[in-house]
Design a protein around this motif. Sequence first.
Motif, mmCIF file in Angstrom:
data_model
loop_
_atom_site.group_PDB
_atom_site.id
_atom_site.type_symbol
_atom_site.label_atom_id
_atom_site.label_comp_id
_atom_site.label_asym_id
_atom_site.label_seq_id
_atom_site.Cartn_x
_atom_site.Cartn_y
_atom_site.Cartn_z
ATOM 1 N N HIS A 41 0.816 -1.220 0.000
ATOM 2 C CA HIS A 41 0.000 0.000 0.000
ATOM 3 C C HIS A 41 0.847 1.266 0.000
ATOM 4 C CE1 HIS A 41 -3.469 -2.501 1.967
ATOM 5 N NE2 HIS A 41 -3.179 -2.871 0.737
ATOM 6 N N ASN A 209 -13.514 16.117 -3.108
ATOM 7 C CA ASN A 209 -13.841 14.709 -2.867
ATOM 8 C C ASN A 209 -14.841 14.182 -3.893
ATOM 9 O OD1 ASN A 209 -13.391 12.340 -1.408
ATOM 10 N ND2 ASN A 209 -15.202 12.647 -0.119
ATOM 11 N N HIS A 226 -14.384 -2.104 -2.844
ATOM 12 C CA HIS A 226 -14.489 -1.107 -1.782
ATOM 13 C C HIS A 226 -13.110 -0.804 -1.176
ATOM 14 C CE1 HIS A 226 -16.238 1.154 1.557
ATOM 15 N NE2 HIS A 226 -15.481 0.446 2.380
ATOM 16 N N GLU A 227 -12.339 -1.863 -0.927
ATOM 17 C CA GLU A 227 -11.003 -1.693 -0.347
ATOM 18 C C GLU A 227 -10.086 -0.949 -1.302
ATOM 19 O OE1 GLU A 227 -7.262 -4.407 1.373
ATOM 20 O OE2 GLU A 227 -9.129 -5.379 0.717
ATOM 21 N N GLU A 230 -10.986 2.776 -1.481
ATOM 22 C CA GLU A 230 -10.520 3.494 -0.294
ATOM 23 C C GLU A 230 -9.023 3.793 -0.393
ATOM 24 O OE1 GLU A 230 -12.071 4.734 2.328
ATOM 25 O OE2 GLU A 230 -14.043 4.144 1.559
ATOM 26 N N LEU A 231 -8.255 2.812 -0.883
ATOM 27 C CA LEU A 231 -6.817 3.006 -1.052
ATOM 28 C C LEU A 231 -6.531 4.127 -2.051
ATOM 29 C CD1 LEU A 231 -5.519 -0.701 -1.218
ATOM 30 C CD2 LEU A 231 -5.000 0.970 0.564
ATOM 31 N N LEU A 233 -8.570 6.615 -3.119
ATOM 32 C CA LEU A 233 -9.046 7.926 -2.677
ATOM 33 C C LEU A 233 -8.099 8.543 -1.640
ATOM 34 C CD1 LEU A 233 -12.889 7.287 -2.434
ATOM 35 C CD2 LEU A 233 -11.705 8.755 -4.084
ATOM 36 N N ASP A 234 -7.592 7.704 -0.744
ATOM 37 C CA ASP A 234 -6.645 8.191 0.264
ATOM 38 C C ASP A 234 -5.350 8.656 -0.405
ATOM 39 O OD1 ASP A 234 -5.711 8.499 3.088
ATOM 40 O OD2 ASP A 234 -4.298 6.940 2.490
#
Length: 256
Positions: A41, A209, A226-227, A230-231, A233-234
């Motif tokens: 990550h 956003n 979903h995971e 999230e990765l 977008l962060d």
Amino acid sequence: MAAKAGATPATYSPSPTTNKKTRPPLFTDVDWVRPDGRDFHQCRPAFLRTGAVNAASGSAYAEFGNTKVIVSIFGPRESKKAMMYSDIGRLNCNVSYTTFATPVRGQASENKDISSQLHKSLEGAIMLDTFPKTTVDVFALVLESGGCDLPVVISCASLALADAGIMMYDLVAAVSVSCLGKNLVIDPVTEEENYQDGSLMITCLPSRNEVTQLTITGEWSASKIHEAMELCLDACSKLGKIMRSCLKESASTSQE
């Protein structure tokens, strides 16, 4: 891939026995290490600079690991007379590769497809109504392809547009994730992309956003999507801060 001497000439068609590359042991081990030693990550270090091309209205250079891109902006210029009248501006995007961008000549991705995706990613972020009846040209050149070419091109192009003074709702940051077995790896290199089971790319406006483009290939479960989102977008949020910092540094330097 070139055929060996004496062997049957290779074609562009998939092999009749399999349509998927055999994954090397590197990617099948439980505790495998990424080719460049990063965590799963962890994104590659990003080097960004504006004003790379003096003759352009705006420009930017981006270096993410071994992926190197330069983008030049020209315009707004008067649209060609052959084009229909429009109350909003037009965006013209073109992405090309140098002959030495990849280890094997001609191995680069389809330029038209990447140009189209670049246009879709940027169009929603630009205030097109601020330059009616005119066209802005975006020319991206991939100097070296080291993986994640499209996300780097999109982010670099956004920076170049800002450098050119084109009115935008926000900068555009793009990040992709590859699925390799049970693992999700962010900002993959070429070797990882060659053996991925699927990929997901998000292009967003970090400050607002808002997502301007979502591209998914391969088979994904709902939980994995979903995971991965999230990765991305962060990472986009953090990349956006780096991009804004680059613009601020450039502005302060020009004032001096």
